[in-house]
Design an enzyme around this catalytic site. Structure first.
Site, PDB file in Angstrom:
ATOM      1  CG  PHE A 138      23.800  23.917  36.123  1.00  0.00           C
ATOM      2  CD1 PHE A 138      23.312  22.503  37.079  1.00  0.00           C
ATOM      3  CD2 PHE A 138      23.359  24.151  35.002  1.00  0.00           C
ATOM      4  CE1 PHE A 138      23.337  21.416  35.144  1.00  0.00           C
ATOM      5  CE2 PHE A 138      23.635  22.991  33.867  1.00  0.00           C
ATOM      6  CZ  PHE A 138      22.996  22.121  34.477  1.00  0.00           C
ATOM      7  CG  ASP A 223      27.997  29.979  32.987  1.00  0.00           C
ATOM      8  OD1 ASP A 223      27.283  30.160  32.031  1.00  0.00           O
ATOM      9  OD2 ASP A 223      27.705  28.242  34.019  1.00  0.00           O
ATOM     10  CE  LYS A 252      20.277  27.701  29.573  1.00  0.00           C
ATOM     11  NZ  LYS A 252      19.300  26.404  29.121  1.00  0.00           N
TER      12      LYS A 252
END
Length: 402
Positions: A138, A223, A252
């Site tokens: 993702f 990522d 995040k």
């Protein structure tokens, strides 16, 4: 309009792409949250691996208030001191020489994928354009990033999709060898697959991926949107893996709750993003960078990284004990403050039920697909909150299986 808002208001005024809980959190302190009715929860969710310093952290609050009294926004026509200071500290702490600021992980990945193709075009020609990614991965919700992500459910109905993107099995080096070629411009991977089920990369697999990227002149993109900023017990997960990427994305926990993301890379690779090739109106804004500086200063210490590892071990052992007690988990995997309890065969597909049972008993957790219950608490969570959260989760499971 009413002065009293409830979950029903969401259905009236919001686009229905989310299905939020009935709970309306109103305030937080550390790893505790209180809703509109005064109910208290232990937060094992962390805003989906965002609130690395918990709620209402004094250093973050002070940084935001101090910067709010100075200047909020400038756009990329100007630079600003908080952005320069944050970029300076990030490059000093990592492999990178250059930083591009964005507002989210999806934006950071969009920048990374564009840069990878642009770099390949500049240095090897237009035929070197394929991006190789992994199933269950993702990487964001833009059309480009969701296609690089290896979960077809997120692309259904959005066709035609961008091309030149291939997927193979995570942790399967033989399958990877069959797909990588001199047409590959970049390989994109998460050190721990988050949304795919908290699946850590095998160290030997990562090492061989790095070697094959070098062989084929492909960039390795990590990522670290979910694993970065101390969540795994290192500032970035790559630091504990013995492998260095060419491009790294982060978000995040980077803002601890304030929207900010970044792409980090080397001087040589960054040279392909000349003025006009990419941008972000809000990326690198003084408010976001000031808050992120406070997070970085608080998290990037040996003491904090040691605490993450120790607290992780306590949470993991507690979850394993619960799983054994009730027969609901086949194992617990992950690293640091990013753990996944894998549901046993009897409970597969029912992760949402564990989420709801937790809410009913005053503890917040997450899912990572239908078969994994995810835990992403703050690095600052106290021993008392860990014990209380596990006790509440134990009670929730006892009710669920009865």
């Amino acid at each position: 309009m009413s002065d009293s808002y409830t979950r029903a208001t969401f259905d009236e005024v919001m686009v229905p792409n989310y299905n939020p809980s009935e709970i309306l959190p109103e305030r937080g302190e550390g790893s505790r949250v209180w809703d509109q009715n005064g109910n208290e929860y232990v937060d094992f969710a962390g805003g989906i691996a965002v609130s690395i310093l918990g709620h209402n952290h004094p250093g973050m609050v002070k940084a935001l208030k101090d910067q709010a009294d100075k200047i909020w926004h400038l756009s990329n026509v100007f630079t600003n001191k908080p952005a320069l200071e944050l970029a300076d500290k990030l490059t000093e702490a990592t492999f990178a020489d250059k930083v591009f600021f964005a507002n989210s992980g999806g934006e950071a990945n969009e920048a990374a994928f564009k840069l990878a193709r642009r770099y390949a075009h500049d240095n090897f020609g237009p035929e070197k354009s394929e991006i190789l990614s992994f199933s269950k991965s993702f990487h964001g919700r833009t059309l480009f990033t969701v296609c690089v992500g290896g979960q077809p459910k997120y692309t259904e109905g959005f066709e035609p999709l961008p091309g030149g993107i291939l997927h193979t099995e995570y942790n399967n080096i033989e399958a990877f060898k069959e797909l990588i070629s001199d047409k590959t411009c970049a390989v994109v991977m998460e050190p721990i697959q988050g949304e795919g089920g908290i699946i850590p990369a095998d160290p030997e697999f990562v090492k061989q991926v790095r070697e094959l990227c070098d062989k084929h002149n492909a960039l390795l993109v990590f990522d670290e949107v979910q694993t970065g900023f101390g969540r795994t017990g290192d500032l970035y997960a790559y630091m504990g893996m013995g492998v260095t990427p060419d491009i790294l994305t982060t978000a995040k926990s980077m803002g601890g709750g304030f929207p900010i993301g970044a792409m980090l890379t080397t001087t040589k690779i960054a040279a392909s993003l000349v003025p006009g090739t990419h941008g972000s109106t809000y990326g690198g804004n003084p408010l976001g960078c000031a808050v992120s500086l406070a997070v970085l200063d608080a998290i990037n210490t040996p003491e904090m990284m040691t605490a993450v590892k120790e607290k992780s071990a306590k949470i993991q052992s507690g979850l394993e004990a619960i799983g054994e007690k009730y027969g609901v988990f086949s194992g617990v995997r992950g690293k640091g403050m990013l753990l996944g309890a894998v549901l046993s065969d009897e409970w597969k597909g029912k992760a949402r039920k564990f989420l709801e049972a937790g809410w009913a008993n005053g503890v917040m957790c997450l899912v990572a697909g239908a078969d994994v219950v995810r835990f992403a608490p703050a690095a600052t969570i106290t021993e008392a909150d860990i014990e209380e959260g596990l006790a509440r989760f134990d009670k929730a499971i006892s009710e669920l299986v009865s």
